[in-house]
Design a protein around this motif. Structure first.
Motif, mmCIF file in Angstrom:
data_model
loop_
_atom_site.group_PDB
_atom_site.id
_atom_site.type_symbol
_atom_site.label_atom_id
_atom_site.label_comp_id
_atom_site.label_asym_id
_atom_site.label_seq_id
_atom_site.Cartn_x
_atom_site.Cartn_y
_atom_site.Cartn_z
ATOM 1 N N ASN A 313 0.617 -0.966 0.125
ATOM 2 C CA ASN A 313 0.004 -0.076 0.050
ATOM 3 C C ASN A 313 0.897 0.959 0.012
ATOM 4 O O ASN A 313 0.339 2.405 -0.339
ATOM 5 N N GLN A 316 0.566 1.872 -3.674
ATOM 6 C CA GLN A 316 -0.355 1.589 -4.847
ATOM 7 C C GLN A 316 -1.596 2.405 -3.659
ATOM 8 O O GLN A 316 -1.719 2.200 -2.394
ATOM 9 N N ASP A 319 -5.908 -1.986 -3.515
ATOM 10 C CA ASP A 319 -5.343 -3.371 -3.702
ATOM 11 C C ASP A 319 -5.861 -3.547 -5.137
ATOM 12 O O ASP A 319 -7.120 -3.643 -5.085
ATOM 13 N N GLU A 322 -9.193 -5.588 -6.064
ATOM 14 C CA GLU A 322 -10.555 -5.005 -5.986
ATOM 15 C C GLU A 322 -11.043 -4.869 -7.322
ATOM 16 O O GLU A 322 -12.351 -4.672 -7.477
#
Ligand SMILES: CC(=O)SCCNC(=O)CCNC(=O)[C@H](O)C(C)(C)COP(=O)(O)OP(=O)(O)OC[C@H]1O[C@@H](n2cnc3c(N)ncnc32)[C@H](O)[C@@H]1OP(=O)(O)O
Ligand SMILES: CC(=O)C(=O)O
Length: 524
Positions: A313, A316, A319, A322
């Motif tokens: 994370n 990004q 995730d 998703e």
């Protein structure tokens, strides 16, 4: 059926199909509609029945061939012609007879367009809207209105632009989509105009084009200003620079703004759906597309990788799972130890710190000579295996190769290659002919190895790219060859670099065959 509190309205099959170079058959349109329904959009605008036989046919076949679970079909068309009754206009009749539960009418809302393009009066345009909406409502169809050039019209004559909305709403239109037809708006000014339109009694929607690169931002700004119906196209298809990319809009609203627009599982299938649609449209997918592009979660910089190793994370925004996408590590001369460690893990190898360091150094040295590993994942994996286990672990060793290119008497140019290899304790000498030197080498290698490795029959060389690179000192140019190969389960790419194009091709070819054998389960 989809939640009516907020509309996700797709216009790929109508406005998206206005993209240069995009030409869909009826079967293609039916296939795209099924993909959009699987995503869970609320409305699918199927085209303009009556405007061309294909769109008329689409609506006819949709009635029996589309079993939509989420979406309702919308038929698009214009308000009646000036000076005639809606009931008598053949294009309005086609909308009525389309079988679509929803009709979306495009209407002029810019005074200048009424006078110059329609060549009629402002009052007659209002009458055209009133008559057409009420006629279709009386026939039992739900009517939406696309207020064409609304934002430019509002700037030119706000009273008239708003009068168009009121007229449509009073006649029974349940949605009025404000269209940035020329795509020239920016989010702040667009939001102010949407604000002024909200409260005209019908639901306000937004339809943006991407001529300023702001179609998605404009759609989000409109939603913030009160729009509860958003239009867009799969993969941002559309006339000129395209329409708002519906996938980006939906993902942003659902993941960033908390709207519940499509089922969570469908959102997690969005990357597959986006690519499945490109297969139908035959438009090369944009690898950099937000959320669904293959590069959307691909990381190249060493510093990023070292942080991602601790927590993905950190580099990004969501995730990738998703939206059904994957994180990928790219290995290049911008890599650090963490990049190769993570890439190794992606490929199923746990690398010791020393090995990672050695591998990074080899990658950087080779990239300085012209190799490119981010475009040749298979070459990287072979380099990794060589670093871990040594080159002696290859399936075959090369003693030598030779190619002859001959222009025969009749003018035909033929190539003949001989390879001398060692595999499974045997010395193999094989000769192959081909229409070019690489083709001849490929045939010779296969001829030599297929008896020992029959799986090679299923390996195909499907793409061959050559690029001439400047040499390190700007004088001695070198050649980079990228080969893409495939078997029944997928594709892989390999790279070779040398001053001699045939040696560069040989390197890429040798690795392509070696990697094909690895994929077939031969660990060497
Ligand atoms: C902003 C948008 O993208 S809207 C969607 C645009 N899509 C398309 O144009 C694709 C489909 N279009 C077509 O197949 C054809 O243009 C048709 C069948 C609709 C009309 O074809 P034609 O009858 O040959 O007319 P043509 O295309 O030359 O001109 C359009 C006519 O519609 C009129 N018109 C334009 N907008 C509207 C409107 N909102 N309401 C009523 N009439 C309209 C124009 O004034 C013009 O009238 P005219 O024939 O009296 O000059
Ligand atoms: C209706 C439409 O596509 C537009 O105005 O852009």
């Amino acid at each position: 059926m989809a939640d009516d509190r907020f509309h996700v309205y797709d216009t790929t099959l109508r406005d998206g199909a206005q993209q240069e170079g995009l030409n869909l058959t009826v079967v293609d349109k039916l296939a795209v509609a099924r993909h959009l329904d699987a995503l869970g959009v609320g409305f699918i605008e199927g085209g303009w029945p009556g405007a061309n036989p294909k769109d008329t046919e689409f609506f006819r076949r949709a009635q029996t061939e589309l079993d939509l679970k989420h979406a309702q079909l919308a038929a698009f068309g214009a308000t009646r012609r000036a000076g005639m009754k809606a009931a008598d206009d053949p294009l309005v009749a086609a909308l009525r007879e389309s079988g679509a539960p929803v009709v979306t009418l495009v209407a002029k809302s810019h005074d200048r367009h009424v006078e110059l393009a329609l060549r009629t009066t402002l009052q007659e345009n209002l009458a055209m809207i009133r008559d057409t909406v009420s006629h279709l409502r009386a026939e039992g169809q739900r009517v939406f209105l696309d207020a064409e050039h609304f934002f430019d019209g509002y700037k030119s004559n706000p009273d008239y632009a708003l009068e168009v909305l009121r007229t449509a709403a009073e006649a029974g239109a349940s949605v009025i989509a404000l269209c940035d037809t020329n795509g020239g708006m920016l989010p702040d000014e667009l939001a102010e105009v949407v604000h002024a339109a909200v409260g005209t009694s019908a639901r306000i929607g937004i339809h943006c084009h991407d001529d300023t690169g702001c179609a998605v931002a404009n759609s989000l700004a409109a939603v913030k200003a009160g729009a509860t119906h958003v239009q867009g196209c799969a993969n941002g298809y559309g006339e000129r620079s395209g329409n708002a990319n519906l996938f980006t809009v939906v993902a942003n609203l659902q993941l960033k703004r908390g709207f519940d627009l499509v089922p969570k599982e469908a959102l997690a299938d969005m990357t597959r759906i986006a690519h499945a649609i490109t297969e139908v449209t035959n438009v090369t997918p944009n690898s950099h597309a937000p959320y669904v592009g293959v590069s959307a979660f691909a990381h190249k910089a060493g510093l990023h990788a070292s942080a991602i190793k601790v927590d993905p994370n950190l580099y990004q925004h969501i995730d990738p799972a998703e939206v059904g996408n994957d994180m990928r590590m790219l290995v290049s001369d911008m890599a650090g130890r963490a990049s190769v460690e993570l890439k190794g893990r992606e490929l199923g190898y746990e690398l010791a710190p020393d090995t990672s360091r050695e591998l990074v150094n080899r990658v950087k040295e080779m990239e300085a000579k012209g190799y490119t590993f981010e475009a040749a994942d298979a070459s990287f994996e072979l380099l990794l295996r060589d670093t871990v286990a040594g080159e002696s672990r290859r399936h075959f060793q090369v003693e030598s190769w030779r190619v002859i290119v001959e222009r025969a008497r009749g003018g035909e140019v033929v190539s003949e290659a001989t390879v001398k290899l060692h595999a499974k304790g045997e010395r193999i000498v094989a000769t192959g002919e081909g229409n070019g030197p690489v083709n001849a080498l490929d045939r010779a290698v296969r001829l030599g190895l297929e008896r020992l490795y029959p799986e090679l029959a299923g390996v195909e060389l499907i793409d061959f790219k050559v690029r001439i690179l400047e040499g390190a000192h700007g004088t001695d140019a070198v050649t980079r060859v990228l080969i893409t190969s495939s078997d029944a389960a997928g594709e892989w790419s390999t790279v070779g670099v040398d001053e001699n194009i045939i040696e560069a091709s040989w390197q890429a070819l040798e690795q392509a065959v070696t990697y094909g054998l690895l994929r077939a389960g031969h660990t060497a």
